[in-house]
Motif scaffolding. Sequence first.
Motif, PDB file in Angstrom:
ATOM      1  N   ASP A  31       0.840  -1.201   0.000  1.00 25.93           N
ATOM      2  CA  ASP A  31       0.000   0.000   0.000  1.00 25.93           C
ATOM      3  C   ASP A  31       0.875   1.251   0.000  1.00 25.93           C
ATOM      4  O   ASP A  31       1.910   1.271   0.650  1.00 25.93           O
ATOM      5  CB  ASP A  31      -0.856   0.039   1.275  1.00 25.93           C
ATOM      6  N   ARG A 268      -1.894  -1.104  -3.881  1.00 21.55           N
ATOM      7  CA  ARG A 268      -3.116  -0.360  -3.556  1.00 21.55           C
ATOM      8  C   ARG A 268      -2.685   1.078  -3.257  1.00 21.55           C
ATOM      9  O   ARG A 268      -1.861   1.310  -2.363  1.00 21.55           O
ATOM     10  CB  ARG A 268      -3.827  -0.981  -2.346  1.00 21.55           C
ATOM     11  N   HIS A 270      -3.590   4.736  -2.080  1.00 17.49           N
ATOM     12  CA  HIS A 270      -4.593   5.430  -1.270  1.00 17.49           C
ATOM     13  C   HIS A 270      -4.492   6.938  -1.464  1.00 17.49           C
ATOM     14  O   HIS A 270      -3.412   7.458  -1.726  1.00 17.49           O
ATOM     15  CB  HIS A 270      -4.374   5.125   0.216  1.00 17.49           C
ATOM     16  N   ALA A 297      -9.312   5.021  -3.222  1.00 12.14           N
ATOM     17  CA  ALA A 297      -8.195   4.084  -3.398  1.00 12.14           C
ATOM     18  C   ALA A 297      -8.267   3.434  -4.782  1.00 12.14           C
ATOM     19  O   ALA A 297      -9.319   3.428  -5.428  1.00 12.14           O
ATOM     20  CB  ALA A 297      -8.212   3.021  -2.316  1.00 12.14           C
TER      21      ALA A 297
END
Length: 446
Positions: A31, A268, A270, A297
Amino acid sequence: MSTTATRAPQPAADPAPRSIHIQGGVPLRGDVVIGGAKNAALPALAATLLTDEECVLNNVPMLADIATMVELLRSLGADVDLDPVRHRVRVRAKQITSFRAPTALVGKMRASFLVAGPLLARFGEAISSMPGGCQLGSRPVDVDVRGFRQMGATVEVSDEEVATRATGLHGARIYMDYPSHTGTENLLMAASLANGRTTIVHGACEPEIVSLGSMLNRMGARIQGLGSPTIVVEGVDRLHGVSDTILPDRLEAGTFAIGAVITGGEIRIHNVREGDMLPLTAKLRQAGAEVWSDDDAMLVRPGRGLQAVEIQTLPFPGFPTDLQAAFATLMTQATGLSKIHERVFEDRLRYTEQLVAMGADIWVEKYGPDRYGTRAEIHGPTRLRGTAVRALDIRAGAGLVLAGLVAEGETVLSDVHHLDRGYEALVPKFRRLGARMDESGPMPAD
Ligand code: EPU
């Protein structure tokens, strides 16, 4: 008589230049949180000059260009308080003591010219040397100058500087022959305090411009049509303070999205706005990548095989020129012939030489030994090999980081000060996704 020898002060030895070392071949996974957009924070900071009340900007990325703009505001007399931990900047431009943007700062960063519109509108005077910044080809300010003149200002332009004066701006119908990004921002700010209605026809539609216009409206401006090429501004007598949050950086997000695909990983991302990313995600999907978005996201990963595609860069909502180098790097790994047409800047393909040095198969249009055109063709896929390369500007540097992530062996990227202008904590962020990447040499001062 003293026998103690006195030594003349020695000049400090030049610090070893910084470089980024990348060992390629690791799929990036995990992330990443995207910071505030440089190109939205810079005009927002300039806009604080339009009021004598305090303005608070949140989610400001801590970048070299932001430090330059803060220094510029201070040099004009504004009180600026920068909180790097909270990513917050407070500005109070109650007393302005100078209307001249210092040459050293303007030479560093073209966006310094953004103080011209607010200074002219609020104080009737703005003097700036010709703006510098990344070397991407000719970067005039004639759109701004024509607009200021139409609003009643006297503008003297010489090779060295632009001096703008007005005893009161009035509204005008301004046709922009090119939808210049900073040009639209300068005119929006000037028109907000002009007398009467200004209509900007063929203005820029970038999300950063919408964001600036919304901030100005919250300061009391009356602007309509943001995000469209026709923007109407009803001038007001004064603007007041505001607390604003800088929108997420679509260019930083795009760099990580391409990083996921080029390394065969999954990231991912964000704090990203799907609509701002569409020009990139449409092309990523066309090339075969998979992209999912929800709320704020985005999940990005490669699909089954990466196919060559064609891109042409254009003002928003066209494909962003600032992701052209990163996308070209991705295309070195795609199967087939990719075509790039750079239509925003006339000299933004020089970095391809560095990709070729890493093993890419790229043809670039050239008009002479040192005159590049605007078209390139990339045959892929090719294996890239790590070698010593240079960041020529912010975005070309980001492209080479991505190349290093997929290359065999070690890539050593120099001139990384360019990256400091546009990417906060680039190396730590990539490292948290698994990249084998290190920085050597002295870090920039806070
Ligand atoms: N142009 C003119 N006349 C003008 C102004 C511009 O012909 O009066 C031409 C330029 O020669 C250039 C093109 O228009 O070929 C684009 O210039 P624009 O004024 O739109 O760009 P900018 O405002 O100088 C901003 C970003 C750039 C980004 C461009 C294009 C900021 C601070 N900078 O530059 O960002 O590439 O728009 O989207 O917002 C970066 O972040 O790395 C960067 C270079």
